[in-house]
Design a protein around this motif. Structure first.
Motif, PDB file in Angstrom:
ATOM      1  N   ALA A 173     -13.833  23.895   0.939  1.00  0.00           N
ATOM      2  CA  ALA A 173     -12.839  22.884   0.564  1.00  0.00           C
ATOM      3  C   ALA A 173     -12.964  21.667   1.482  1.00  0.00           C
ATOM      4  O   ALA A 173     -13.160  21.804   2.684  1.00  0.00           O
ATOM      5  N   ARG A 174     -12.865  20.472   0.898  1.00  0.00           N
ATOM      6  CA  ARG A 174     -12.906  19.242   1.681  1.00  0.00           C
ATOM      7  C   ARG A 174     -11.732  19.232   2.660  1.00  0.00           C
ATOM      8  O   ARG A 174     -10.635  19.661   2.324  1.00  0.00           O
ATOM      9  N   ALA A 175     -11.971  18.728   3.842  1.00  0.00           N
ATOM     10  CA  ALA A 175     -10.928  18.679   4.862  1.00  0.00           C
ATOM     11  C   ALA A 175     -11.115  17.434   5.715  1.00  0.00           C
ATOM     12  O   ALA A 175     -12.226  16.940   5.870  1.00  0.00           O
ATOM     13  N   GLN A 176     -10.005  16.938   6.238  1.00  0.00           N
ATOM     14  CA  GLN A 176     -10.042  15.796   7.138  1.00  0.00           C
ATOM     15  C   GLN A 176      -8.935  15.967   8.163  1.00  0.00           C
ATOM     16  O   GLN A 176      -7.796  16.276   7.815  1.00  0.00           O
ATOM     17  N   LEU A 177      -9.278  15.777   9.426  1.00  0.00           N
ATOM     18  CA  LEU A 177      -8.299  15.809  10.500  1.00  0.00           C
ATOM     19  C   LEU A 177      -8.084  14.374  10.960  1.00  0.00           C
ATOM     20  O   LEU A 177      -9.046  13.664  11.275  1.00  0.00           O
ATOM     21  N   VAL A 178      -6.850  13.925  10.986  1.00  0.00           N
ATOM     22  CA  VAL A 178      -6.478  12.613  11.501  1.00  0.00           C
ATOM     23  C   VAL A 178      -5.612  12.887  12.717  1.00  0.00           C
ATOM     24  O   VAL A 178      -4.603  13.580  12.619  1.00  0.00           O
ATOM     25  N   GLN A 179      -6.029  12.349  13.877  1.00  0.00           N
ATOM     26  CA  GLN A 179      -5.339  12.711  15.110  1.00  0.00           C
ATOM     27  C   GLN A 179      -5.171  11.500  16.019  1.00  0.00           C
ATOM     28  O   GLN A 179      -6.077  10.682  16.164  1.00  0.00           O
ATOM     29  N   HIS A 180      -4.014  11.414  16.660  1.00  0.00           N
ATOM     30  CA  HIS A 180      -3.746  10.378  17.639  1.00  0.00           C
ATOM     31  C   HIS A 180      -4.527  10.715  18.911  1.00  0.00           C
ATOM     32  O   HIS A 180      -4.641  11.883  19.286  1.00  0.00           O
ATOM     33  N   VAL A 181      -5.079   9.714  19.583  1.00  0.00           N
ATOM     34  CA  VAL A 181      -5.876   9.978  20.779  1.00  0.00           C
ATOM     35  C   VAL A 181      -5.074  10.664  21.872  1.00  0.00           C
ATOM     36  O   VAL A 181      -5.626  11.391  22.688  1.00  0.00           O
ATOM     37  N   GLY A 182      -3.774  10.468  21.887  1.00  0.00           N
ATOM     38  CA  GLY A 182      -2.932  11.141  22.872  1.00  0.00           C
ATOM     39  C   GLY A 182      -2.837  12.643  22.628  1.00  0.00           C
ATOM     40  O   GLY A 182      -2.439  13.390  23.507  1.00  0.00           O
ATOM     41  N   GLN A 183      -3.201  13.088  21.436  1.00  0.00           N
ATOM     42  CA  GLN A 183      -3.161  14.497  21.072  1.00  0.00           C
ATOM     43  C   GLN A 183      -4.566  15.081  20.926  1.00  0.00           C
ATOM     44  O   GLN A 183      -4.723  16.219  20.508  1.00  0.00           O
ATOM     45  N   LEU A 184      -5.585  14.300  21.246  1.00  0.00           N
ATOM     46  CA  LEU A 184      -6.967  14.707  21.006  1.00  0.00           C
ATOM     47  C   LEU A 184      -7.309  15.978  21.766  1.00  0.00           C
ATOM     48  O   LEU A 184      -7.136  16.060  22.983  1.00  0.00           O
ATOM     49  N   ASN A 185      -7.786  16.959  21.017  1.00  0.00           N
ATOM     50  CA  ASN A 185      -8.123  18.254  21.563  1.00  0.00           C
ATOM     51  C   ASN A 185      -9.177  18.836  20.621  1.00  0.00           C
ATOM     52  O   ASN A 185      -8.846  19.267  19.528  1.00  0.00           O
ATOM     53  N   VAL A 186     -10.434  18.804  20.994  1.00  0.00           N
ATOM     54  CA  VAL A 186     -11.516  19.215  20.105  1.00  0.00           C
ATOM     55  C   VAL A 186     -12.230  20.429  20.689  1.00  0.00           C
ATOM     56  O   VAL A 186     -12.703  20.388  21.821  1.00  0.00           O
ATOM     57  N   MET A 187     -12.305  21.500  19.914  1.00  0.00           N
ATOM     58  CA  MET A 187     -13.078  22.663  20.326  1.00  0.00           C
ATOM     59  C   MET A 187     -14.300  22.736  19.407  1.00  0.00           C
ATOM     60  O   MET A 187     -14.179  22.950  18.202  1.00  0.00           O
ATOM     61  N   LEU A 188     -15.479  22.502  19.978  1.00  0.00           N
ATOM     62  CA  LEU A 188     -16.708  22.550  19.189  1.00  0.00           C
ATOM     63  C   LEU A 188     -17.144  23.998  19.025  1.00  0.00           C
ATOM     64  O   LEU A 188     -17.092  24.782  19.968  1.00  0.00           O
ATOM     65  N   ARG A 189     -17.585  24.339  17.816  1.00  0.00           N
ATOM     66  CA  ARG A 189     -18.035  25.703  17.519  1.00  0.00           C
ATOM     67  C   ARG A 189     -19.337  25.645  16.746  1.00  0.00           C
ATOM     68  O   ARG A 189     -19.623  24.675  16.064  1.00  0.00           O
ATOM     69  N   ALA A 190     -20.110  26.699  16.844  1.00  0.00           N
ATOM     70  CA  ALA A 190     -21.348  26.823  16.078  1.00  0.00           C
ATOM     71  C   ALA A 190     -21.085  27.740  14.895  1.00  0.00           C
ATOM     72  O   ALA A 190     -20.592  28.847  15.065  1.00  0.00           O
ATOM     73  N   LEU A 191     -21.403  27.257  13.702  1.00  0.00           N
ATOM     74  CA  LEU A 191     -21.281  28.064  12.487  1.00  0.00           C
ATOM     75  C   LEU A 191     -22.654  28.215  11.853  1.00  0.00           C
ATOM     76  O   LEU A 191     -23.479  27.293  11.929  1.00  0.00           O
ATOM     77  N   PRO A 192     -22.915  29.342  11.181  1.00  0.00           N
ATOM     78  CA  PRO A 192     -24.183  29.460  10.442  1.00  0.00           C
ATOM     79  C   PRO A 192     -24.269  28.350   9.400  1.00  0.00           C
ATOM     80  O   PRO A 192     -23.258  27.911   8.842  1.00  0.00           O
ATOM     81  N   LYS A 193     -25.477  27.888   9.125  1.00  0.00           N
ATOM     82  CA  LYS A 193     -25.679  26.831   8.132  1.00  0.00           C
ATOM     83  C   LYS A 193     -25.167  27.279   6.765  1.00  0.00           C
ATOM     84  O   LYS A 193     -25.196  28.462   6.448  1.00  0.00           O
ATOM     85  N   LYS A 194     -24.737  26.296   5.960  1.00  0.00           N
ATOM     86  CA  LYS A 194     -24.291  26.602   4.596  1.00  0.00           C
ATOM     87  C   LYS A 194     -25.464  27.089   3.758  1.00  0.00           C
ATOM     88  O   LYS A 194     -25.336  27.996   2.971  1.00  0.00           O
ATOM     89  N   VAL A 195     -26.616  26.436   3.925  1.00  0.00           N
ATOM     90  CA  VAL A 195     -27.832  26.796   3.173  1.00  0.00           C
ATOM     91  C   VAL A 195     -28.845  27.292   4.197  1.00  0.00           C
ATOM     92  O   VAL A 195     -29.425  26.502   4.944  1.00  0.00           O
ATOM     93  N   PRO A 196     -29.078  28.624   4.242  1.00  0.00           N
ATOM     94  CA  PRO A 196     -29.923  29.190   5.298  1.00  0.00           C
ATOM     95  C   PRO A 196     -31.319  28.587   5.419  1.00  0.00           C
ATOM     96  O   PRO A 196     -31.826  28.438   6.524  1.00  0.00           O
ATOM     97  N   ASP A 197     -31.950  28.217   4.305  1.00  0.00           N
ATOM     98  CA  ASP A 197     -33.319  27.710   4.362  1.00  0.00           C
ATOM     99  C   ASP A 197     -33.405  26.199   4.578  1.00  0.00           C
ATOM    100  O   ASP A 197     -34.490  25.658   4.767  1.00  0.00           O
ATOM    101  N   ALA A 198     -32.279  25.517   4.560  1.00  0.00           N
ATOM    102  CA  ALA A 198     -32.276  24.060   4.739  1.00  0.00           C
ATOM    103  C   ALA A 198     -32.308  23.709   6.228  1.00  0.00           C
ATOM    104  O   ALA A 198     -31.971  24.515   7.088  1.00  0.00           O
ATOM    105  N   ALA A 199     -32.733  22.480   6.498  1.00  0.00           N
ATOM    106  CA  ALA A 199     -32.697  21.985   7.885  1.00  0.00           C
ATOM    107  C   ALA A 199     -31.233  21.845   8.304  1.00  0.00           C
ATOM    108  O   ALA A 199     -30.384  21.494   7.486  1.00  0.00           O
ATOM    109  N   PRO A 200     -30.918  22.114   9.565  1.00  0.00           N
ATOM    110  CA  PRO A 200     -29.527  21.975  10.011  1.00  0.00           C
ATOM    111  C   PRO A 200     -29.091  20.510   9.990  1.00  0.00           C
ATOM    112  O   PRO A 200     -29.889  19.612  10.252  1.00  0.00           O
TER     113      PRO A 200
END
Length: 152
Positions: free
Chosen positions: A111-138
Protein backbone atom coordinates in the motif's frame (compact mmCIF):
# COMPACT_ATOMS: atom_id res chain seq x y z
CA UNK A 1 24.01 50.00 19.23
CA UNK A 2 23.16 46.82 17.31
CA UNK A 3 26.53 46.31 15.61
CA UNK A 4 27.76 42.90 16.70
CA UNK A 5 31.51 42.38 16.78
CA UNK A 6 32.86 38.86 16.42
CA UNK A 7 36.21 37.71 17.69
CA UNK A 8 38.42 35.83 15.27
CA UNK A 9 37.59 32.59 17.12
CA UNK A 10 33.83 33.23 16.81
CA UNK A 11 34.14 34.02 13.11
CA UNK A 12 36.19 30.87 12.55
CA UNK A 13 33.69 28.76 14.49
CA UNK A 14 30.73 30.23 12.59
CA UNK A 15 32.42 29.50 9.27
CA UNK A 16 33.32 25.92 10.20
CA UNK A 17 32.10 23.31 7.79
CA UNK A 18 29.51 20.84 9.02
CA UNK A 19 30.92 17.41 9.74
CA UNK A 20 29.71 13.93 10.61
CA UNK A 21 31.16 11.81 13.38
CA UNK A 22 30.39 8.29 14.58
CA UNK A 23 32.02 5.46 16.52
CA UNK A 24 31.31 1.72 16.18
CA UNK A 25 32.09 -1.34 18.28
CA UNK A 26 33.83 -2.87 15.25
CA UNK A 27 36.98 -0.80 14.57
CA UNK A 28 36.93 -2.03 10.94
CA UNK A 29 33.48 -0.53 10.38
CA UNK A 30 33.80 2.45 8.01
CA UNK A 31 32.93 5.74 9.64
CA UNK A 32 30.35 8.00 8.04
CA UNK A 33 32.42 11.02 8.99
CA UNK A 34 35.37 9.79 6.93
CA UNK A 35 33.48 10.55 3.71
CA UNK A 36 33.50 14.02 2.18
CA UNK A 37 30.22 15.90 2.36
CA UNK A 38 28.54 16.78 -0.94
CA UNK A 39 29.70 20.20 -2.13
CA UNK A 40 26.13 21.45 -2.18
CA UNK A 41 25.86 20.87 1.57
CA UNK A 42 28.90 22.97 2.40
CA UNK A 43 28.57 25.64 -0.30
CA UNK A 44 25.63 27.33 1.46
CA UNK A 45 26.03 28.21 5.16
CA UNK A 46 23.75 26.33 7.56
CA UNK A 47 22.33 29.65 8.79
CA UNK A 48 20.91 30.23 5.30
CA UNK A 49 19.04 26.89 5.27
CA UNK A 50 15.65 26.21 6.74
CA UNK A 51 15.47 23.59 9.50
CA UNK A 52 13.66 21.35 6.99
CA UNK A 53 16.37 21.61 4.32
CA UNK A 54 19.17 21.07 6.83
CA UNK A 55 17.43 18.01 8.35
CA UNK A 56 16.66 16.67 4.84
CA UNK A 57 20.29 16.89 3.74
CA UNK A 58 21.59 15.14 6.85
CA UNK A 59 19.02 12.32 6.76
CA UNK A 60 20.01 11.72 3.11
CA UNK A 61 23.62 11.15 4.14
CA UNK A 62 22.60 8.70 6.86
CA UNK A 63 20.34 6.88 4.40
CA UNK A 64 23.10 6.61 1.78
CA UNK A 65 25.60 5.37 4.38
CA UNK A 66 23.06 2.79 5.57
CA UNK A 67 22.49 1.56 2.01
CA UNK A 68 26.24 1.22 1.41
CA UNK A 69 26.29 -1.50 4.07
CA UNK A 70 23.36 -3.49 2.60
CA UNK A 71 23.80 -6.61 0.49
CA UNK A 72 22.11 -6.91 -2.91
CA UNK A 73 19.13 -8.74 -1.40
CA UNK A 74 17.95 -5.86 0.81
CA UNK A 75 16.64 -2.31 0.43
CA UNK A 76 16.26 0.56 2.88
CA UNK A 77 13.06 1.02 4.81
CA UNK A 78 12.15 2.91 7.94
CA UNK A 79 10.31 1.82 11.03
CA UNK A 80 8.00 4.12 12.93
CA UNK A 81 8.53 4.96 16.56
CA UNK A 82 5.44 4.57 18.73
CA UNK A 83 2.09 3.20 17.73
CA UNK A 84 1.48 0.36 15.33
CA UNK A 85 2.21 2.18 12.06
CA UNK A 86 4.76 -0.43 10.92
CA UNK A 87 7.43 -0.02 8.27
CA UNK A 88 7.77 2.11 5.11
CA UNK A 89 9.97 1.00 2.19
CA UNK A 90 11.57 4.34 1.26
CA UNK A 91 11.00 5.33 -2.36
CA UNK A 92 11.39 9.10 -2.01
CA UNK A 93 12.03 11.92 0.37
CA UNK A 94 11.42 15.66 0.41
CA UNK A 95 10.97 18.74 2.55
CA UNK A 96 8.65 21.72 2.75
CA UNK A 97 10.25 24.87 4.14
CA UNK A 98 10.58 25.86 6.81
CA UNK A 99 10.10 22.77 8.97
CA UNK A 100 8.46 19.70 7.34
CA UNK A 101 10.19 16.51 6.12
CA UNK A 102 8.31 13.85 4.13
CA UNK A 103 9.08 10.25 3.22
CA UNK A 104 7.30 8.47 0.35
CA UNK A 105 7.03 4.71 -0.12
CA UNK A 106 5.02 1.57 0.37
CA UNK A 107 4.27 -0.62 3.37
CA UNK A 108 5.11 -4.36 3.39
CA UNK A 109 1.65 -5.14 1.94
CA UNK A 110 2.34 -2.84 -1.03
CA UNK A 111 0.00 0.00 0.00
CA UNK A 112 1.21 3.51 -0.83
CA UNK A 113 2.33 5.41 2.25
CA UNK A 114 3.70 8.83 3.09
CA UNK A 115 5.05 10.16 6.37
CA UNK A 116 4.89 13.94 6.89
CA UNK A 117 6.82 15.02 9.96
CA UNK A 118 7.86 18.25 11.65
CA UNK A 119 11.64 18.50 12.08
CA UNK A 120 11.15 18.95 15.82
CA UNK A 121 9.65 15.45 15.90
CA UNK A 122 12.10 13.86 13.45
CA UNK A 123 12.95 10.34 14.50
CA UNK A 124 14.02 7.92 11.74
CA UNK A 125 14.89 4.27 12.27
CA UNK A 126 16.46 2.81 9.13
CA UNK A 127 15.80 -0.88 8.49
CA UNK A 128 16.81 -3.41 5.86
CA UNK A 129 13.98 -5.27 4.14
CA UNK A 130 14.24 -8.02 1.51
CA UNK A 131 13.76 -6.67 -2.01
CA UNK A 132 10.23 -6.70 -3.43
CA UNK A 133 11.49 -8.46 -6.58
CA UNK A 134 14.23 -10.95 -5.62
CA UNK A 135 15.92 -11.04 -9.05
CA UNK A 136 15.85 -7.27 -9.62
CA UNK A 137 18.66 -4.88 -8.76
CA UNK A 138 18.15 -3.27 -5.33
CA UNK A 139 16.69 0.25 -5.32
CA UNK A 140 19.12 2.68 -3.69
CA UNK A 141 17.23 5.89 -2.93
CA UNK A 142 20.06 7.32 -0.77
CA UNK A 143 22.44 7.41 -3.72
CA UNK A 144 19.78 9.04 -5.91
CA UNK A 145 19.08 11.66 -3.22
CA UNK A 146 22.79 12.52 -2.84
CA UNK A 147 23.05 12.89 -6.64
CA UNK A 148 20.09 15.29 -6.47
CA UNK A 149 21.86 17.32 -3.78
CA UNK A 150 24.90 17.57 -6.05
CA UNK A 151 22.73 18.76 -8.97
CA UNK A 152 21.19 21.64 -6.98
Amino acid sequence: MGDEVETAAEAYEAAALPRMHDVHTDPEQPKSGDQPLPQSMIARPVKQKSPAQWAYERVILYLKNFEEKLDNDHEAAMGFAGGDAGVLRIEGMGYFDPDIITFYGVDPAGARAQLVQHVGQLNVMLRALPKKVPDAAPQRIGFRLVADLEDT
